[in-house]
Design an enzyme around this catalytic site. Structure first.
Site, PDB file in Angstrom:
ATOM      1  CE  LYS A  37      -2.153  -1.153   3.629  1.00  0.00           C
ATOM      2  NZ  LYS A  37      -1.760  -2.431   4.615  1.00  0.00           N
ATOM      3  CB  THR A  38       3.484   2.246   2.003  1.00  0.00           C
ATOM      4  OG1 THR A  38       2.817   2.133   3.089  1.00  0.00           O
ATOM      5  CG2 THR A  38       4.336   3.209   2.015  1.00  0.00           C
ATOM      6  CG  ASP A  79       0.688   5.198   4.531  1.00  0.00           C
ATOM      7  OD1 ASP A  79      -0.157   3.976   4.484  1.00  0.00           O
ATOM      8  OD2 ASP A  79       1.613   5.246   4.055  1.00  0.00           O
ATOM      9  CD  GLU A  80      -0.185   2.411   8.523  1.00  0.00           C
ATOM     10  OE1 GLU A  80      -1.101   1.691   8.579  1.00  0.00           O
ATOM     11  OE2 GLU A  80       0.809   2.087   8.529  1.00  0.00           O
ATOM     12  CD  GLN A  94      -1.410  -3.219   8.882  1.00  0.00           C
ATOM     13  OE1 GLN A  94      -0.356  -3.067   9.712  1.00  0.00           O
ATOM     14  NE2 GLN A  94      -1.944  -3.233   7.786  1.00  0.00           N
ATOM     15  NE  ARG A  96       3.882  -4.588  11.347  1.00  0.00           N
ATOM     16  CZ  ARG A  96       3.335  -4.208   9.935  1.00  0.00           C
ATOM     17  NH1 ARG A  96       4.501  -2.976   9.169  1.00  0.00           N
ATOM     18  NH2 ARG A  96       2.390  -4.309   9.119  1.00  0.00           N
TER      19      ARG A  96
HETATM   20  N1  ATP Z   1       5.249  -5.390  -6.432  1.00  0.00           N
HETATM   21  C1  ATP Z   1       6.126  -5.471  -5.461  1.00  0.00           C
HETATM   22  N2  ATP Z   1       7.141  -6.413  -5.686  1.00  0.00           N
HETATM   23  C2  ATP Z   1       8.287  -6.203  -4.855  1.00  0.00           C
HETATM   24  N3  ATP Z   1       8.185  -6.178  -3.782  1.00  0.00           N
HETATM   25  C3  ATP Z   1       7.021  -4.942  -3.734  1.00  0.00           C
HETATM   26  C4  ATP Z   1       6.195  -5.132  -4.140  1.00  0.00           C
HETATM   27  N4  ATP Z   1       4.980  -4.412  -3.997  1.00  0.00           N
HETATM   28  C5  ATP Z   1       5.660  -3.772  -2.187  1.00  0.00           C
HETATM   29  N5  ATP Z   1       6.869  -4.660  -2.559  1.00  0.00           N
HETATM   30  C6  ATP Z   1       7.816  -4.472  -1.150  1.00  0.00           C
HETATM   31  O1  ATP Z   1       6.786  -5.667   0.023  1.00  0.00           O
HETATM   32  C7  ATP Z   1       6.980  -4.639   1.818  1.00  0.00           C
HETATM   33  C8  ATP Z   1       5.681  -4.328   1.965  1.00  0.00           C
HETATM   34  O2  ATP Z   1       5.369  -2.917   0.881  1.00  0.00           O
HETATM   35  P1  ATP Z   1       4.509  -2.154   1.997  1.00  0.00           P
HETATM   36  O3  ATP Z   1       5.283  -0.936   3.016  1.00  0.00           O
HETATM   37  O4  ATP Z   1       4.358  -0.851   1.077  1.00  0.00           O
HETATM   38  O5  ATP Z   1       3.145  -2.667   2.141  1.00  0.00           O
HETATM   39  P2  ATP Z   1       2.201  -1.601   3.022  1.00  0.00           P
HETATM   40  O6  ATP Z   1       0.881  -3.132   2.391  1.00  0.00           O
HETATM   41  O7  ATP Z   1       2.269  -0.109   3.163  1.00  0.00           O
HETATM   42  O8  ATP Z   1       2.033  -2.635   4.557  1.00  0.00           O
HETATM   43  P3  ATP Z   1       1.877  -2.443   6.393  1.00  0.00           P
HETATM   44  O9  ATP Z   1       0.227  -2.232   5.923  1.00  0.00           O
HETATM   45  O10 ATP Z   1       2.074  -3.122   7.113  1.00  0.00           O
HETATM   46  O11 ATP Z   1       1.985  -0.584   5.724  1.00  0.00           O
HETATM   47  C9  ATP Z   1       8.269  -3.684   1.101  1.00  0.00           C
HETATM   48  O12 ATP Z   1       9.244  -3.883   1.272  1.00  0.00           O
HETATM   49  C10 ATP Z   1       7.537  -3.445  -0.647  1.00  0.00           C
HETATM   50  O13 ATP Z   1       8.992  -2.703  -0.596  1.00  0.00           O
HETATM   51 MG    MG Z   2       2.506   0.528   4.895  1.00  0.00          MG
END
Ligand code: ATP
Ligand code: MG
Length: 741
Positions: free
Chosen positions: A31-32, A218-219, A249, A601
């Site tokens: 997402k981020t 975000d969040e 979350q 995490r």
């Molecule tokens: N398409 C992709 N290919 C490879 N790596 C990815 C891809 N999308 C996300 N990632 C990697 O996966 C990990 C998680 O991504 P991110 O932190 O954006 O998730 P999130 O959904 O924001 O998580 P959270 O809910 O914990 O905030 C990061 O290390 C990110 O770089």
């Molecule tokens: Mg995130």
């Protein structure tokens, strides 16, 4: 723009440009990352000016990470974009336009400690007994009212009722008046005052609505009422609002976060597009399955598909500790083992706990072993007395109206001013309707102040005014140096000649480094911005990525972050879930979401543990394992040290056996290994030891120079007598040691 680092749905979300957009997805699904790419894509592909983009993140750390990621994608134009937390964005708006609602651009921000001192004087003025109603109770209540956007007057209209409510309303009013009088705002005010500004001055609102054509949050699941309204206002004209979040979350209900904000996004913003991401890129299959086995016990949630390409990975490591010391010992043993066997470094490990107080047992053990560690948040740097004092000095220099800061430093270091003298200043100030500091300028006129006291007050007044005059023309570091010199704060500690005082001096110089770093990174460094920034330092922000150290933090502070190896510790009823949540279904669900955040995490390896006994506020108590531990799928876990190995029971028939049903196995032969598992000394340990012998002179990163006294190879232990710190037993393989020829 190169979108290769994204999967199909992520790409679609990134490329959607106009209108309200919601990305909902589980932890680690990117997402981020999507939010970051989308901003870069707006700039690169759609030629949107960075100055028309706003991005709101949950922590300053997340903001600075996003800034640097966007900068690496689009270059320095990214500087014109507004990225920050809700609080820092509001500070920026209020510094520019706050005067329209009666705040000069020099207003100060009160953190929780300042807030307490202000409350304390309100208690005194209103004759409220702290023993009957602890400060914390009303502090929390005020924050609650503010999160619901209730001014004292609005609150009165709703809950005018009984004696206690009336007392509270009186206090709330007095507290707000005091803040106003001091030209101060607490954290909650930052949001409320911005909303007030928008409500009372539609022209200002319109200006910001026109500026922020594209808004990102975000969040989003953790926004409270005031934050929700702010976003609604700002996006009111263009409706280009891009939010990402995960209902599972949501962990800030206690601060007024409302999960409905995300659940009802489609209703609130008509025509919203919704994207769901289902692939997790962070964690191994086992970790994901474990997270799911816990979170699925929450009713009323949208079930999400979350899968990963990653391998099953290691089993979750379970440890039942005898007490909190044994729990800490095990964590350190595991860290050492994984460093030796799998080549991890210290910063790959994070220890996550429910409450700040739990860090101590780990800190003690790390210090004993000489292993580098860092505590995020809690009673670390910014909570230290000397840092608070310096902040108060700086605040007073910027804002003479700030009575709270004045009271903190007028006699710090000691200026032989008794309580009676301070009271006289207070009486004079209130009779003449001026701030305490300004009253000092009239010290000669104040009855009963003369001689040494008068001289000292005048010197104090002169010093602060002198520094203030140079506010615009001087480097912040120069002001800081002069403050330290002129206030005599370091000199006073030097005279104490205690280790504690030496530590405080170190911190004062460490704080200078903070000032210096601020100066280097800002375009137009000035003390006001420095104070705004440091007052907003949130839990995650003392993290310095380059240092190799094990990280310790609360689960709340770990939000949005990821680590190769995670230790989720203290899984005991009353602790996690917390005792407050035990009889409250909704609070328990929130604790369960917190557990989900903690588990997710971890990237490669997760350890969970609980202690059978724990020192709790000085009492040694027997503890019951957490309900969450029972919910964790036993087949994904591996026991240790006298515990039966879960795997043995993992055949299909016993699939539903709960983890705790199997703690007292009937047939011993079923156990794979009940004996304590010793960490095998790795082949090359001898080399570490062959490096040292008794009598060797060494230097240690923290303890300085010393001499090796003895070594214990089996325990990986080396004993050193340090010149300045006495005898320490350290881990031979890991302590940052060098031999000196
Ligand atoms: N398409 C992709 N290919 C490879 N790596 C990815 C891809 N999308 C996300 N990632 C990697 O996966 C990990 C998680 O991504 P991110 O932190 O954006 O998730 P999130 O959904 O924001 O998580 P959270 O809910 O914990 O905030 C990061 O290390 C990110 O770089
Ligand atoms: Mg995130």
């Amino acid at each position: 723009m190169d979108l290769n680092g994204l999967n199909t749905v992520q790409k679609e979300a990134v490329c959607a440009v106009d209108g309200p957009i919601l990305v909902v997805a589980g932890a680690g699904s990117g997402k981020t990352r999507v939010l970051t790419y989308r901003i870069a894509n707006l700039i690169e592909t759609h030629d949107i000016f960075p100055s028309n983009i706003l991005a709101i993140t949950f922590t300053n750390k997340a903001a600075s990470e996003m800034k640097s990621r966007i900068e690496s994608l689009v270059g320095p134009v990214s500087n014109q974009m507004w990225i920050g937390t809700f609080h820092s964005i509001c500070v920026r708006i209020l510094r520019r336009d706050g005067e329209k609602i009666g705040y000069g651009s020099d207003f100060v921000i009160y953190d929780t400690t300042d807030q307490k001192s202000a409350l304390k004087s309100c208690y005194k003025e209103l004759n409220i007994d702290e023993k009957m109603t602890p400060l914390k109770t009303y502090q929390f209540k005020i924050s609650g009212a503010k999160n619901d956007m209730l001014t004292p007057e609005a609150y009165e209209g709703l809950y005018g009722g009984d004696f206690r409510e009336r007392e509270f309303i009186k206090l709330y009013k007095r507290y707000q008046a005091k803040l106003k009088q001091n030209q101060a705002m607490d954290f909650d005010d930052l949001l409320l005052k911005t909303l007030e500004l928008f409500q009372k001055h539609p022209d200002v609102l319109q200006m910001y609505q026109n500026k922020f054509k594209f808004i990102h949050v975000d969040e989003y699941q953790d926004t409270n009422r005031a934050q929700y309204e702010l976003v609604k206002y700002l996006s009111g004209r263009y409706h280009n609002l891009f939010v990402v979040g995960d209902g599972d979350q949501s962990i800030y209900r206690w601060r007024g976060a409302d999960i409905r904000n995300i659940q009802e996004f489609e209703k609130d913003y008509v025509g919203a597009k919704v994207y769901k991401l289902e692939q997790n890129y962070r964690s191994s299959q086992n970790i994901l399955s474990l997270a799911n086995s816990v979170i699925k016990n929450n009713p009323n949630r949208r079930d999400k598909m979350l899968w990963t390409d990653a391998a099953e990975g290691d089993k979750i490591q379970y440890y039942k500790a005898y007490d909190e010391k044994d729990e800490a010992r095990n964590v350190i043993e595991q860290i050492k083992k994984q460093i030796r066997d799998s080549g991890y470094s210290l910063s790959d490990f994070a220890i996550l706990y429910r409450t700040n107080a739990q860090s101590r047992a780990f800190e003690d053990m790390f210090m004993l072993e000489g292993i580098q560690y860092k505590v995020l948040g809690g009673a670390k740097f910014y909570d230290r007395k000397e840092i608070k004092d310096l902040m108060a000095y700086l605040k007073l220099i910027v804002n003479h109206q700030d009575d709270v800061s004045f009271l903190r430093v007028i006699n710090e270091p000691k200026r032989s001013l008794g309580d009676r003298t301070i009271e006289k200043i207070q009486i004079y100030a209130s009779a003449n309707q001026m701030s305490l500091f300004d009253a000092c300028g009239h010290a000669v006129e104040i009855e009963g102040i003369s001689g040494k006291a008068l001289q000292n007050i005048q010197a104090f007044y002169k010093m602060i005014s002198g520094l203030r005059m140079r506010l615009e023309s001087e480097f912040v570091t120069t002001l800081y140096d002069d403050l330290i010199e002129q206030s005599g704060i370091v000199r006073a500690y030097e005279l104490e000649k205690t280790i504690e005082a030496d530590g405080r001096i170190d911190n004062i110089y460490e704080f200078r480094v903070v000032v210096e770093e601020f100066e280097k990174r800002s375009e137009n460094p000035n003390l006001r911005d420095f104070l705004a920034e440091t007052s907003l330092v949130s839990d995650q922000d003392s993290l310095n990525d380059s240092d190799d150290a094990v990280l310790l933090m609360t689960i709340h502070a770990s939000k949005g972050l990821e680590f190769p190896v995670v230790f989720l510790v203290g899984l005991e009823d009353q602790l996690f879930p917390s005792f407050r949540s035990m009889d409250d279904e909704e609070a328990l669900e929130e604790e369960r979401r917190l557990c989900y955040v903690g588990i997710t995490r971890a990237e490669k390896c997760l350890h969970v543990s609980h202690a059978k006994n724990r020192n709790h506020f000085g009492r040694y108590e027997a503890r019951i394992p957490s309900v969450f531990l029972k919910e964790m799928d036993a087949q994904l876990m591996e026991g240790k040290d006298g515990m039966p190995e879960i795997k043995t029971y993992g055949d299909k028939k016993t699939k539903t056996i709960s983890f705790f049903d199997i703690q007292t196995p009937k047939k011993k032969s079923n156990l794979r290994s009940a004996a304590p598992q010793r960490v095998k000394a790795p082949e090359n340990t001898a080399e570490h030891f062959s490096g040292y012998k008794a009598g060797d002179k060494v230097t240690h990163k923290t303890f300085g120079s010393g001499m090796v006294v003895s070594m214990d190879q089996a325990k990986d232990m080396i004993t050193i007598v340090f010149d300045a710190h006495g005898i320490k037993k350290l881990s031979a393989s890991m302590a940052p040691l060098k031999t000196v020829d």
